[in-house]
Scaffold this motif. Sequence first.
Motif, PDB file in Angstrom:
ATOM      1  N   ARG A 187       0.827  -1.210   0.000  1.00  0.00           N
ATOM      2  CA  ARG A 187       0.000   0.000   0.000  1.00  0.00           C
ATOM      3  C   ARG A 187       0.859   1.258   0.000  1.00  0.00           C
ATOM      4  NH1 ARG A 187      -4.365  -2.458   4.340  1.00  0.00           N
ATOM      5  NH2 ARG A 187      -5.988  -3.027   2.794  1.00  0.00           N
ATOM      6  N   ARG A 188       1.949   1.230   0.752  1.00  0.00           N
ATOM      7  CA  ARG A 188       2.825   2.398   0.773  1.00  0.00           C
ATOM      8  C   ARG A 188       3.457   2.613  -0.600  1.00  0.00           C
ATOM      9  NH1 ARG A 188       8.468   3.640   4.072  1.00  0.00           N
ATOM     10  NH2 ARG A 188       8.562   5.814   3.418  1.00  0.00           N
ATOM     11  N   ALA A 189       3.964   1.537  -1.201  1.00  0.00           N
ATOM     12  CA  ALA A 189       4.581   1.672  -2.523  1.00  0.00           C
ATOM     13  C   ALA A 189       3.570   2.109  -3.570  1.00  0.00           C
ATOM     14  CB  ALA A 189       5.214   0.336  -2.920  1.00  0.00           C
ATOM     15  N   TRP A 190       2.355   1.538  -3.505  1.00  0.00           N
ATOM     16  CA  TRP A 190       1.306   1.822  -4.486  1.00  0.00           C
ATOM     17  C   TRP A 190       0.889   3.290  -4.439  1.00  0.00           C
ATOM     18  CZ3 TRP A 190       0.476  -1.720  -8.051  1.00  0.00           C
ATOM     19  CH2 TRP A 190      -0.685  -1.698  -8.826  1.00  0.00           C
ATOM     20  N   ALA A 191       1.036   3.905  -3.278  1.00  0.00           N
ATOM     21  CA  ALA A 191       0.617   5.298  -3.117  1.00  0.00           C
ATOM     22  C   ALA A 191       1.649   6.291  -3.644  1.00  0.00           C
ATOM     23  CB  ALA A 191       0.338   5.585  -1.637  1.00  0.00           C
ATOM     24  N   VAL A 192       2.852   5.805  -3.965  1.00  0.00           N
ATOM     25  CA  VAL A 192       3.895   6.698  -4.484  1.00  0.00           C
ATOM     26  C   VAL A 192       3.561   7.075  -5.922  1.00  0.00           C
ATOM     27  CG1 VAL A 192       6.334   6.898  -5.076  1.00  0.00           C
ATOM     28  CG2 VAL A 192       5.651   5.721  -2.968  1.00  0.00           C
ATOM     29  N   PRO A 193       3.457   8.360  -6.235  1.00  0.00           N
ATOM     30  CA  PRO A 193       3.111   8.750  -7.607  1.00  0.00           C
ATOM     31  C   PRO A 193       4.269   8.539  -8.568  1.00  0.00           C
ATOM     32  CG  PRO A 193       3.520  10.695  -6.269  1.00  0.00           C
ATOM     33  CD  PRO A 193       3.593   9.522  -5.338  1.00  0.00           C
ATOM     34  N   GLY A 194       3.920   8.301  -9.818  1.00  0.00           N
ATOM     35  CA  GLY A 194       4.938   8.234 -10.852  1.00  0.00           C
ATOM     36  C   GLY A 194       4.903   6.994 -11.709  1.00  0.00           C
ATOM     37  N   PRO A 195       5.145   5.787 -11.146  1.00  0.00           N
ATOM     38  CA  PRO A 195       5.261   4.607 -12.010  1.00  0.00           C
ATOM     39  C   PRO A 195       3.926   4.157 -12.598  1.00  0.00           C
ATOM     40  CG  PRO A 195       6.189   4.215  -9.812  1.00  0.00           C
ATOM     41  CD  PRO A 195       5.429   5.486  -9.742  1.00  0.00           C
ATOM     42  N   VAL A 196       3.990   3.492 -13.744  1.00  0.00           N
ATOM     43  CA  VAL A 196       2.868   2.698 -14.226  1.00  0.00           C
ATOM     44  C   VAL A 196       2.660   1.571 -13.208  1.00  0.00           C
ATOM     45  CG1 VAL A 196       2.109   1.088 -16.025  1.00  0.00           C
ATOM     46  CG2 VAL A 196       3.298   3.206 -16.653  1.00  0.00           C
ATOM     47  N   ARG A 197       1.411   1.331 -12.836  1.00  0.00           N
ATOM     48  CA  ARG A 197       1.133   0.346 -11.791  1.00  0.00           C
ATOM     49  C   ARG A 197       0.487  -0.893 -12.410  1.00  0.00           C
ATOM     50  NH1 ARG A 197      -1.479   4.512  -7.452  1.00  0.00           N
ATOM     51  NH2 ARG A 197      -2.338   5.316  -9.400  1.00  0.00           N
ATOM     52  N   VAL A 198       1.146  -2.047 -12.201  1.00  0.00           N
ATOM     53  CA  VAL A 198       0.628  -3.317 -12.704  1.00  0.00           C
ATOM     54  C   VAL A 198       0.397  -4.247 -11.521  1.00  0.00           C
ATOM     55  CG1 VAL A 198       1.727  -3.040 -14.944  1.00  0.00           C
ATOM     56  CG2 VAL A 198       2.920  -4.306 -13.149  1.00  0.00           C
ATOM     57  N   PHE A 199      -0.686  -5.017 -11.598  1.00  0.00           N
ATOM     58  CA  PHE A 199      -1.119  -5.840 -10.470  1.00  0.00           C
ATOM     59  C   PHE A 199      -1.480  -7.237 -10.959  1.00  0.00           C
ATOM     60  CE2 PHE A 199      -4.729  -7.297  -7.752  1.00  0.00           C
ATOM     61  CZ  PHE A 199      -4.012  -7.478  -6.587  1.00  0.00           C
ATOM     62  N   ASP A 200      -1.058  -8.251 -10.197  1.00  0.00           N
ATOM     63  CA  ASP A 200      -1.375  -9.646 -10.519  1.00  0.00           C
ATOM     64  C   ASP A 200      -1.859 -10.332  -9.258  1.00  0.00           C
ATOM     65  OD1 ASP A 200      -1.550 -12.267 -11.280  1.00  0.00           O
ATOM     66  OD2 ASP A 200       0.503 -12.427 -12.041  1.00  0.00           O
ATOM     67  N   PRO A 201      -3.159 -10.653  -9.159  1.00  0.00           N
ATOM     68  CA  PRO A 201      -3.655 -11.314  -7.943  1.00  0.00           C
ATOM     69  C   PRO A 201      -2.951 -12.638  -7.658  1.00  0.00           C
ATOM     70  CG  PRO A 201      -5.486 -10.556  -9.292  1.00  0.00           C
ATOM     71  CD  PRO A 201      -4.242 -10.377 -10.118  1.00  0.00           C
ATOM     72  N   ASN A 202      -2.728 -13.442  -8.710  1.00  0.00           N
ATOM     73  CA  ASN A 202      -2.008 -14.712  -8.591  1.00  0.00           C
ATOM     74  C   ASN A 202      -2.424 -15.471  -7.330  1.00  0.00           C
ATOM     75  OD1 ASN A 202      -0.093 -16.563  -9.676  1.00  0.00           O
ATOM     76  ND2 ASN A 202       1.366 -15.922  -8.110  1.00  0.00           N
TER      77      ASN A 202
END
Length: 307
Positions: free
Chosen positions: A144-159
């Motif tokens: 959650r902390r990393a995801w909140a950092v602005p800038g990168p394209v965000r990709v997610f895999d539930p796996n």
Amino acid sequence: MAGYAVVLGEALVDLLEEPAGDSVIYRPAVGGAPFNVAVGIARLGVRSEFLGSFGDDPWGPRLLRFLTDAGVGTGGTVTVPGAATTLAVTTFEGHEPTFRFYGDPPSYGLFDAPFVDADLVAGAGLLYCGSMCLLAPPVLAAARRAWAVPGPVRVFDPNVRPVVGLNPEVVAEFAATADLVKLSSADATALWGESPEAAAGRLLDLGAGAVVVTTGASGALVACRSGRVRVPAPPITAVDATGAGDATMAGLSWGILARGLPGDLGSWAVLTRVAVHVAGLVCESRGGAVSMPTLAELRARFVDLAV
């Protein structure tokens, strides 16, 4: 699009079942879905950095050394005193693996929010989060902390791993702000009891920019706001499907970093075609991370692939 990938998640050791006369043996191989993704991106020629926790037993340094040798940065990792590396005992029905995990607490579940290097994340071109590590509260807080950092394209895999547990609410949380969600048809069934088409629609409605659902030997379904399309898998001789979904994710992530975030369905389909070929090549060898190909190997195996 320039930049590097930051991959947050688990590293562990797969014990892969192999026949040995009238019995079986278990061969150790480094793994973990995010670990495989980080290695896959680096092998394709784009810098990646791994964020995660490691045991202090002999396997911890071996996992870290494998990352380093593959060209993956490990400056964002932590080694936890007294932690034993998680083991995944892997059995097969044909070439499809089934996993059972051993280690309490899991060595990968000890990476907490204070360990996240926000500057490293902010400078990245792409951030990957996902997999079963998000069931561990410390790692969920870190993600959650990393995801909140602005800038990168965000990709997610539930796996998802049903034997470990499911949390559809966490999947919905990350999917809502993801530029790309990659999942398997098995994930769609486990999470919601839905078809790939229904799951893709659900994730787009939540807010995901695009969705790729892998469907095994038939390839993948690609969906975005402008439509949906099926991308066939290449003809291969499958030996072991371990890491196939991770290879697809690595191929997609590499393409986003190398070529930019696709802006339409056609561009997503082109990128996904490359990604399922990466997965196909991985399926022709045993193991996950150890089978991730270089770009040269991909081109040599699939000479007609525009990559």
